[in-house]
Design an enzyme around this catalytic site. Structure first.
Site, PDB file in Angstrom:
ATOM      1  CG  ASN A   1      -4.000   1.788  -1.977  1.00  0.00           C
ATOM      2  OD1 ASN A   1      -5.111   1.485  -2.418  1.00  0.00           O
ATOM      3  ND2 ASN A   1      -3.776   2.931  -1.322  1.00  0.00           N
ATOM      4  CD1 TRP A   2      -4.029  -2.780  -6.822  1.00  0.00           C
ATOM      5  CD2 TRP A   2      -5.855  -3.570  -7.840  1.00  0.00           C
ATOM      6  NE1 TRP A   2      -3.755  -4.060  -7.235  1.00  0.00           N
ATOM      7  CE2 TRP A   2      -4.866  -4.569  -7.872  1.00  0.00           C
ATOM      8  CE3 TRP A   2      -7.100  -3.847  -8.424  1.00  0.00           C
ATOM      9  CZ2 TRP A   2      -5.071  -5.823  -8.455  1.00  0.00           C
ATOM     10  CZ3 TRP A   2      -7.304  -5.090  -9.006  1.00  0.00           C
ATOM     11  CH2 TRP A   2      -6.301  -6.056  -9.029  1.00  0.00           C
ATOM     12  CE  LYS A   3      -2.844   5.451  -3.896  1.00  0.00           C
ATOM     13  NZ  LYS A   3      -2.062   6.688  -3.900  1.00  0.00           N
TER      14      LYS A   3
ATOM     15  CG  HIS B   1      -4.087   6.201   1.601  1.00  0.00           C
ATOM     16  ND1 HIS B   1      -4.025   7.379   0.891  1.00  0.00           N
ATOM     17  CD2 HIS B   1      -3.122   5.394   1.090  1.00  0.00           C
ATOM     18  CE1 HIS B   1      -3.044   7.278  -0.002  1.00  0.00           C
ATOM     19  NE2 HIS B   1      -2.494   6.086   0.094  1.00  0.00           N
TER      20      HIS B   1
ATOM     21  CD  GLU C   1      -4.577   8.766  -2.330  1.00  0.00           C
ATOM     22  OE1 GLU C   1      -5.314   7.763  -2.455  1.00  0.00           O
ATOM     23  OE2 GLU C   1      -3.438   8.843  -2.849  1.00  0.00           O
TER      24      GLU C   1
ATOM     25  CD  GLU D   1       1.138   5.089   1.660  1.00  0.00           C
ATOM     26  OE1 GLU D   1       1.537   4.322   0.785  1.00  0.00           O
ATOM     27  OE2 GLU D   1       0.002   5.597   1.672  1.00  0.00           O
TER      28      GLU D   1
ATOM     29  N   GLY E   1       2.309   9.469  -5.407  1.00  0.00           N
ATOM     30  CA  GLY E   1       1.864   9.757  -6.770  1.00  0.00           C
ATOM     31  C   GLY E   1       2.614  10.888  -7.445  1.00  0.00           C
TER      32      GLY E   1
ATOM     33  CB  SER F   1       7.118   7.814  -5.858  1.00  0.00           C
ATOM     34  OG  SER F   1       6.108   8.785  -6.093  1.00  0.00           O
TER      35      SER F   1
ATOM     36  N   GLY G   1       1.343   2.179  -4.842  1.00  0.00           N
ATOM     37  CA  GLY G   1       0.166   2.678  -5.554  1.00  0.00           C
ATOM     38  C   GLY G   1       0.295   2.395  -7.044  1.00  0.00           C
TER      39      GLY G   1
HETATM   40  P1  13P Z   1       2.206   5.782  -5.318  1.00  0.00           P
HETATM   41  O1  13P Z   1       3.020   4.506  -5.252  1.00  0.00           O
HETATM   42  O2  13P Z   1       1.385   5.885  -6.565  1.00  0.00           O
HETATM   43  O3  13P Z   1       3.029   6.989  -5.032  1.00  0.00           O
HETATM   44  O4  13P Z   1       1.110   5.679  -4.133  1.00  0.00           O
HETATM   45  C1  13P Z   1       1.518   5.338  -2.855  1.00  0.00           C
HETATM   46  C2  13P Z   1       0.322   5.116  -2.039  1.00  0.00           C
HETATM   47  O5  13P Z   1      -0.420   6.031  -1.737  1.00  0.00           O
HETATM   48  C3  13P Z   1       0.031   3.730  -1.609  1.00  0.00           C
HETATM   49  O6  13P Z   1      -0.971   3.706  -0.636  1.00  0.00           O
END
Ligand code: 13P
Length: 253
Positions: free
Chosen positions: A9-11, A98, A100, A170, A176, A216, A237
């Site tokens: 997931n590149w966000k 997600h 976020e 998640e 993150g 993470s 992420g």
């Molecule tokens: P990280 O791997 O950066 O913690 O993010 C996880 C994530 O939100 C994937 O959707």
């Protein structure tokens, strides 16, 4: 047998030029990796990159996902992107719910019911995210929260449609932050999810359900998390933004 998935997931990261370069690098490095039949690799770049990225990856080895979609088919919804538009760009999956999006854009179970329907209607795979916040875990409510997120948004689905879902657990406190859930915490939640899905949809659907862990995941912890019996891969992420680390995580599955 259920699929194993490593999804990136590149966000909201990379501009098109850099995103295409990253996708191309992942594509090249993946040529050297012998993937088992049951392993799928997915990348989810921003909407603006999808057309260009689809031209540089081997779509038999790398599937494309979007990070969100609209609740409606088409019409006066300024700024929205429909599931059909994504399908037409070659997307195979859409990440939904997600944390976020839940936290910053007010996504609720009601919104997610509609988005899930859109994704299924357009013959893509919903990658449905769930997970508790730190306070909720500390209060011992994590199982209840995750069960509510999944049942509210998905348990109206027929058995046939539920079988199309991929779940991504998640925990918000692990996203993150560099603090990953321990393999025991991940396994415990995944087994819990599989079990309550079994109560609703039966053995076969539960056994075939792919449940990803996200939060993470890095090359140095992927192997032990993926080795847990109910962890069927990861939603990655930060570590999916570097070809080398993403490939190392894929090799860990
Ligand atoms: P990280 O791997 O950066 O913690 O993010 C996880 C994530 O939100 C994937 O959707």
């Amino acid at each position: 047998m259920r699929n194993k998935i490593v999804a990136g997931n590149w966000k909201m990261n990379t501009i098109v030029r850099d995103g295409v370069a990253l996708a191309s690098m992942i594509n090249n490095e993946l040529k050297e990796v012998e993937l088992r039949e049951d392993v799928k690799v997915i990348i989810a770049p921003p909407f603006t990159h999808l057309t260009f990225v689809s031209q540089v990856v081997d779509n038999k080895k790398i599937l494309l996902a979007a990070q969100n979609c609209a609740t409606e088919d088409a019409g006066a919804y300024t700024g929205e992107i429909s599931a059909e538009m994504l399908k037409m760009l070659g997307c195979n999956a859409v990440i939904l719910g997600h944390s976020e999006r839940r936290a910053y854009y007010g996504e609720t179970s009601e919104t997610l019911i509609k988005k899930t329907e859109q994704v299924i209607k357009n013959e893509m795979t919903p990658i449905f995210c769930c997970g508790e916040m730190l306070e909720q875990r500390e209060a011992g409510n994590h199982f209840k929260i995750v069960e509510a997120q999944i049942s509210e948004a998905l348990f109206h689905l027929s058995e046939e449609d539920f079988a199309k879902i991929v779940i991504a657990y998640e925990p918000v406190w692990a996203i993150g932050t560099g603090v990953t859930a321990s393999k025991e915490q991940a396994q415990e939640m995944h087994a819990f999810i599989r079990n309550f899905v079994k109560e609703k949809y039966g053995d076969k659907v539960a056994e075939n359900l792919t449940i990803l862990y996200g939060g993470s995941v890095k090359p140095n912890n992927a192997k032990e998390i993926f080795a847990e019996p109910d962890v069927d891969g990861g939603l990655i992420g930060g570590a999916s933004l570097k070809a080398d680390s993403f490939i190392d995580i894929i090799k860990a599955i």
